[in-house]
Design a protein around this motif. Structure first.
Motif, PDB file in Angstrom:
ATOM      1  N   GLY A 124     -14.587 -12.768  14.680  1.00  0.00           N
ATOM      2  CA  GLY A 124     -14.529 -11.421  14.132  1.00  0.00           C
ATOM      3  C   GLY A 124     -15.864 -10.694  14.102  1.00  0.00           C
ATOM      4  N   ALA A 125     -16.966 -11.432  14.081  1.00  0.00           N
ATOM      5  CA  ALA A 125     -18.285 -10.807  14.001  1.00  0.00           C
ATOM      6  C   ALA A 125     -18.957 -10.668  15.365  1.00  0.00           C
ATOM      7  N   HIS A 126     -18.577 -11.489  16.316  1.00  0.00           N
ATOM      8  CA  HIS A 126     -19.211 -11.499  17.638  1.00  0.00           C
ATOM      9  C   HIS A 126     -18.178 -11.121  18.684  1.00  0.00           C
ATOM     10  N   ARG A 127     -18.270  -9.856  19.123  1.00  0.00           N
ATOM     11  CA  ARG A 127     -17.267  -9.298  20.018  1.00  0.00           C
ATOM     12  C   ARG A 127     -17.887  -8.938  21.360  1.00  0.00           C
ATOM     13  N   GLY A 128     -17.080  -9.058  22.408  1.00  0.00           N
ATOM     14  CA  GLY A 128     -17.550  -8.695  23.736  1.00  0.00           C
ATOM     15  C   GLY A 128     -16.393  -8.243  24.608  1.00  0.00           C
ATOM     16  N   SER A 129     -16.695  -7.359  25.554  1.00  0.00           N
ATOM     17  CA  SER A 129     -15.685  -6.901  26.507  1.00  0.00           C
ATOM     18  C   SER A 129     -16.399  -6.474  27.778  1.00  0.00           C
ATOM     19  N   GLY A 130     -15.630  -6.306  28.833  1.00  0.00           N
ATOM     20  CA  GLY A 130     -16.177  -5.889  30.114  1.00  0.00           C
ATOM     21  C   GLY A 130     -15.987  -6.972  31.159  1.00  0.00           C
ATOM     22  N   MET A 131     -16.430  -6.667  32.340  1.00  0.00           N
ATOM     23  CA  MET A 131     -16.218  -7.531  33.495  1.00  0.00           C
ATOM     24  C   MET A 131     -17.544  -8.096  33.987  1.00  0.00           C
ATOM     25  N   VAL A 132     -17.507  -9.341  34.448  1.00  0.00           N
ATOM     26  CA  VAL A 132     -18.641  -9.929  35.158  1.00  0.00           C
ATOM     27  C   VAL A 132     -18.136 -10.326  36.541  1.00  0.00           C
ATOM     28  N   ARG A 133     -18.928  -9.993  37.549  1.00  0.00           N
ATOM     29  CA  ARG A 133     -18.598 -10.377  38.925  1.00  0.00           C
ATOM     30  C   ARG A 133     -19.775 -11.158  39.500  1.00  0.00           C
ATOM     31  N   VAL A 134     -19.468 -12.237  40.211  1.00  0.00           N
ATOM     32  CA  VAL A 134     -20.487 -12.984  40.932  1.00  0.00           C
ATOM     33  C   VAL A 134     -20.489 -12.436  42.350  1.00  0.00           C
ATOM     34  N   LEU A 135     -21.626 -11.878  42.754  1.00  0.00           N
ATOM     35  CA  LEU A 135     -21.771 -11.278  44.074  1.00  0.00           C
ATOM     36  C   LEU A 135     -22.741 -12.132  44.886  1.00  0.00           C
ATOM     37  N   SER A 136     -22.296 -12.598  46.051  1.00  0.00           N
ATOM     38  CA  SER A 136     -23.111 -13.476  46.886  1.00  0.00           C
ATOM     39  C   SER A 136     -23.426 -12.813  48.214  1.00  0.00           C
ATOM     40  N   ASN A 137     -24.568 -13.200  48.798  1.00  0.00           N
ATOM     41  CA  ASN A 137     -24.898 -12.722  50.134  1.00  0.00           C
ATOM     42  C   ASN A 137     -24.846 -13.891  51.113  1.00  0.00           C
ATOM     43  N   GLU A 138     -24.977 -13.594  52.403  1.00  0.00           N
ATOM     44  CA  GLU A 138     -24.858 -14.635  53.434  1.00  0.00           C
ATOM     45  C   GLU A 138     -25.962 -15.674  53.345  1.00  0.00           C
ATOM     46  N   ALA A 139     -27.109 -15.300  52.787  1.00  0.00           N
ATOM     47  CA  ALA A 139     -28.237 -16.221  52.689  1.00  0.00           C
ATOM     48  C   ALA A 139     -28.086 -17.206  51.537  1.00  0.00           C
ATOM     49  N   GLY A 148     -27.894 -16.283  48.232  1.00  0.00           N
ATOM     50  CA  GLY A 148     -28.328 -15.709  46.960  1.00  0.00           C
ATOM     51  C   GLY A 148     -27.138 -15.162  46.193  1.00  0.00           C
ATOM     52  N   ALA A 149     -27.305 -15.028  44.888  1.00  0.00           N
ATOM     53  CA  ALA A 149     -26.203 -14.523  44.057  1.00  0.00           C
ATOM     54  C   ALA A 149     -26.741 -13.625  42.951  1.00  0.00           C
ATOM     55  N   LEU A 150     -25.903 -12.677  42.571  1.00  0.00           N
ATOM     56  CA  LEU A 150     -26.160 -11.773  41.455  1.00  0.00           C
ATOM     57  C   LEU A 150     -24.980 -11.829  40.510  1.00  0.00           C
ATOM     58  N   LEU A 151     -25.237 -11.616  39.223  1.00  0.00           N
ATOM     59  CA  LEU A 151     -24.172 -11.370  38.253  1.00  0.00           C
ATOM     60  C   LEU A 151     -24.184  -9.885  37.969  1.00  0.00           C
ATOM     61  N   ARG A 152     -23.032  -9.262  38.083  1.00  0.00           N
ATOM     62  CA  ARG A 152     -22.920  -7.820  37.828  1.00  0.00           C
ATOM     63  C   ARG A 152     -21.991  -7.598  36.658  1.00  0.00           C
TER      64      ARG A 152
END
Length: 162
Positions: A58-73, A75-79
């Motif tokens: 009840g005190a710690h709330r979160g929403s939204g999307m996370v996507r793992v984006l990778s490249n051919e080399a 490497g990866a990003l979290l968006r």
């Protein structure tokens, strides 16, 4: 007259220290840090995994999307998109092996890697995954309060398209 100063000065100093401590600990709870980062242009990225942030309690709330984006080399990003989490002190973004931590103890008992401080508790943002990190080994992304070892929000990572 000097008797009044002997009482007033320590009371003032204690009040100042208590006020500063209160501000440090609790101001993040009612001050939002909003960010709006664009995804770097010119990158050829493929979404390999994704997840939805959810409330922990009840005190710690979160929403939204996370996507793992990778490249051919490799490497990866979290968006993070449409991201929002309860603000707090010393929040960090962690990759955690446990795919579904429900409590802070579940995160502490698992392996994790920090991607650094959370830039803002609201808005779109991107985090670089350290080189050599195999994203298939990590089950979730969590927002973690390092100072108090508290789980704020979790997103279980699923294969893209699920």
């Amino acid at each position: 007259m000097t008797q009044g100063y002997k009482i007033a000065i320590p009371v003032f100093v204690l009040g100042f220290l208590a006020g500063a401590g209160f501000w440090y600990l609790f101001s993040p709870s009612f001050i939002d840090r909003v960010v709006s980062e664009e995804l770097p242009a010119g990158l050829e990225l493929t979404e390999t995994r994704n997840g939805q942030f959810r409330d922990v309690d009840g005190a710690h709330r979160g929403s939204g999307m996370v996507r793992v984006l990778s490249n051919e080399a490799g490497g990866a990003l979290l968006r993070f998109t449409d991201f929002e989490v309860t603000n707090g002190p010393d929040l960090e973004v962690w990759l955690v092996r446990n795919p579904d931590p429900k409590r802070s103890a579940d995160v502490s008992a698992s392996q994790w890697v920090s991607l650094g401080p959370l830039r803002g508790n609201k808005g779109d943002q991107t985090y670089v995954v350290p080189e050599g990190t195999d994203m298939a080994d990590w089950g979730s992304v969590v927002i973690w309060c390092e100072q108090f070892s508290v789980l704020f929000s979790v997103a279980t990572l699923l294969p893209a398209g699920n």
